[in-house]
Design a protein around this motif. Structure first.
Motif, PDB file in Angstrom:
ATOM      1  N   ILE A 180       0.835  -1.201   0.000  1.00 46.46           N
ATOM      2  CA  ILE A 180       0.000   0.000   0.000  1.00 46.46           C
ATOM      3  C   ILE A 180       0.871   1.253   0.000  1.00 46.46           C
ATOM      4  O   ILE A 180       0.610   2.214  -0.734  1.00 46.46           O
ATOM      5  CB  ILE A 180      -0.965  -0.027   1.200  1.00 46.46           C
ATOM      6  N   VAL A 181       1.929   1.252   0.797  1.00 46.56           N
ATOM      7  CA  VAL A 181       2.838   2.407   0.849  1.00 46.56           C
ATOM      8  C   VAL A 181       3.575   2.568  -0.477  1.00 46.56           C
ATOM      9  O   VAL A 181       3.712   3.686  -0.990  1.00 46.56           O
ATOM     10  CB  VAL A 181       3.824   2.255   2.030  1.00 46.56           C
ATOM     11  N   VAL A 182       4.035   1.477  -1.062  1.00 51.10           N
ATOM     12  CA  VAL A 182       4.733   1.543  -2.352  1.00 51.10           C
ATOM     13  C   VAL A 182       3.790   2.056  -3.433  1.00 51.10           C
ATOM     14  O   VAL A 182       4.164   2.891  -4.267  1.00 51.10           O
ATOM     15  CB  VAL A 182       5.323   0.169  -2.719  1.00 51.10           C
ATOM     16  N   THR A 183       2.551   1.569  -3.425  1.00 56.56           N
ATOM     17  CA  THR A 183       1.561   2.013  -4.405  1.00 56.56           C
ATOM     18  C   THR A 183       1.299   3.504  -4.286  1.00 56.56           C
ATOM     19  O   THR A 183       1.272   4.232  -5.294  1.00 56.56           O
ATOM     20  CB  THR A 183       0.244   1.238  -4.202  1.00 56.56           C
ATOM     21  N   ALA A 184       1.095   3.969  -3.066  1.00 55.56           N
ATOM     22  CA  ALA A 184       0.831   5.398  -2.856  1.00 55.56           C
ATOM     23  C   ALA A 184       2.008   6.247  -3.317  1.00 55.56           C
ATOM     24  O   ALA A 184       1.826   7.310  -3.919  1.00 55.56           O
ATOM     25  CB  ALA A 184       0.521   5.650  -1.385  1.00 55.56           C
ATOM     26  N   SER A 185       3.223   5.784  -3.056  1.00 57.16           N
ATOM     27  CA  SER A 185       4.385   6.578  -3.454  1.00 57.16           C
ATOM     28  C   SER A 185       4.535   6.623  -4.974  1.00 57.16           C
ATOM     29  O   SER A 185       4.915   7.654  -5.533  1.00 57.16           O
ATOM     30  CB  SER A 185       5.653   6.029  -2.805  1.00 57.16           C
ATOM     31  N   ARG A 186       4.235   5.531  -5.661  1.00 57.98           N
ATOM     32  CA  ARG A 186       4.355   5.521  -7.124  1.00 57.98           C
ATOM     33  C   ARG A 186       3.300   6.400  -7.786  1.00 57.98           C
ATOM     34  O   ARG A 186       3.578   7.062  -8.779  1.00 57.98           O
ATOM     35  CB  ARG A 186       4.275   4.094  -7.656  1.00 57.98           C
ATOM     36  N   VAL A 187       2.095   6.402  -7.235  1.00 63.88           N
ATOM     37  CA  VAL A 187       1.051   7.269  -7.782  1.00 63.88           C
ATOM     38  C   VAL A 187       1.399   8.724  -7.478  1.00 63.88           C
ATOM     39  O   VAL A 187       1.227   9.612  -8.327  1.00 63.88           O
ATOM     40  CB  VAL A 187      -0.332   6.882  -7.217  1.00 63.88           C
ATOM     41  N   ASP A 188       1.901   8.988  -6.285  1.00 69.00           N
ATOM     42  CA  ASP A 188       2.261  10.351  -5.885  1.00 69.00           C
ATOM     43  C   ASP A 188       3.383  10.909  -6.756  1.00 69.00           C
ATOM     44  O   ASP A 188       3.375  12.093  -7.112  1.00 69.00           O
ATOM     45  CB  ASP A 188       2.665  10.361  -4.410  1.00 69.00           C
ATOM     46  N   ARG A 189       4.351  10.080  -7.106  1.00 67.72           N
ATOM     47  CA  ARG A 189       5.470  10.534  -7.931  1.00 67.72           C
ATOM     48  C   ARG A 189       5.127  10.607  -9.421  1.00 67.72           C
ATOM     49  O   ARG A 189       5.936  11.055 -10.220  1.00 67.72           O
ATOM     50  CB  ARG A 189       6.668   9.610  -7.749  1.00 67.72           C
ATOM     51  N   MET A 225       4.615   7.956 -11.389  1.00 65.79           N
ATOM     52  CA  MET A 225       5.156   6.817 -12.118  1.00 65.79           C
ATOM     53  C   MET A 225       4.052   5.943 -12.713  1.00 65.79           C
ATOM     54  O   MET A 225       4.269   5.264 -13.717  1.00 65.79           O
ATOM     55  CB  MET A 225       6.035   5.972 -11.210  1.00 65.79           C
ATOM     56  N   HIS A 226       2.885   5.916 -12.056  1.00 67.48           N
ATOM     57  CA  HIS A 226       1.757   5.114 -12.517  1.00 67.48           C
ATOM     58  C   HIS A 226       0.476   5.921 -12.375  1.00 67.48           C
ATOM     59  O   HIS A 226       0.361   6.804 -11.533  1.00 67.48           O
ATOM     60  CB  HIS A 226       1.620   3.828 -11.687  1.00 67.48           C
ATOM     61  N   TYR A 227      -0.502   5.569 -13.209  1.00 65.25           N
ATOM     62  CA  TYR A 227      -1.836   6.142 -13.046  1.00 65.25           C
ATOM     63  C   TYR A 227      -2.576   5.367 -11.965  1.00 65.25           C
ATOM     64  O   TYR A 227      -2.328   4.177 -11.746  1.00 65.25           O
ATOM     65  CB  TYR A 227      -2.619   6.052 -14.357  1.00 65.25           C
ATOM     66  N   LEU A 228      -3.498   6.028 -11.313  1.00 66.96           N
ATOM     67  CA  LEU A 228      -4.263   5.390 -10.247  1.00 66.96           C
ATOM     68  C   LEU A 228      -5.063   4.201 -10.772  1.00 66.96           C
ATOM     69  O   LEU A 228      -5.158   3.165 -10.110  1.00 66.96           O
ATOM     70  CB  LEU A 228      -5.186   6.408  -9.574  1.00 66.96           C
ATOM     71  N   THR A 229      -5.625   4.326 -11.976  1.00 64.21           N
ATOM     72  CA  THR A 229      -6.413   3.220 -12.530  1.00 64.21           C
ATOM     73  C   THR A 229      -5.551   1.992 -12.803  1.00 64.21           C
ATOM     74  O   THR A 229      -6.005   0.862 -12.620  1.00 64.21           O
ATOM     75  CB  THR A 229      -7.113   3.652 -13.823  1.00 64.21           C
ATOM     76  N   ASP A 230      -4.312   2.197 -13.238  1.00 66.76           N
ATOM     77  CA  ASP A 230      -3.396   1.069 -13.452  1.00 66.76           C
ATOM     78  C   ASP A 230      -3.102   0.347 -12.143  1.00 66.76           C
ATOM     79  O   ASP A 230      -3.076  -0.877 -12.085  1.00 66.76           O
ATOM     80  CB  ASP A 230      -2.086   1.548 -14.070  1.00 66.76           C
TER      81      ASP A 230
END
Length: 81
Positions: free
Chosen positions: A25-34, A36-41
């Motif tokens: 969950i933390v890794v996902t939030a950081s990637r969306v925040d930076r 690197m990925h779209y939220l839908t992906d």
């Protein structure tokens, strides 16, 4: 998750499961925040992995049928003639 069933103190197993669930969950939030990925992906990947994990756990934790050896061995009274 499967190995956590064998941990004797239940609170240790629950703590490890919570910590293990918190890391993605933390890794996902950081990637969306930076960006690197779209939220839908990320949500689609989480949904796909959740379905996969559920399928694997259902298959691995399903009760197995009992194989009775008595049904495989011949009856000694039937062998005598």
């Amino acid at each position: 998750m499967i190995l956590l069933r064998n941990v004797t103190p239940r609170w240790v197993a629950v703590s490890l499961a919570m910590l293990g669930s918190l890391i993605p969950i933390v890794v996902t939030a950081s990637r969306v925040d930076r960006g690197m990925h779209y939220l839908t992906d990320v949500l689609a990947g989480a949904l796909a992995s959740g379905i996969w994990l559920t399928a694997v756990l259902v298959l691995l934790l399903a009760p197995r049928p009992c194989v009775c050896t008595a049904a495989l061995e011949p009856n000694p009274t039937q062998l005598r003639r």
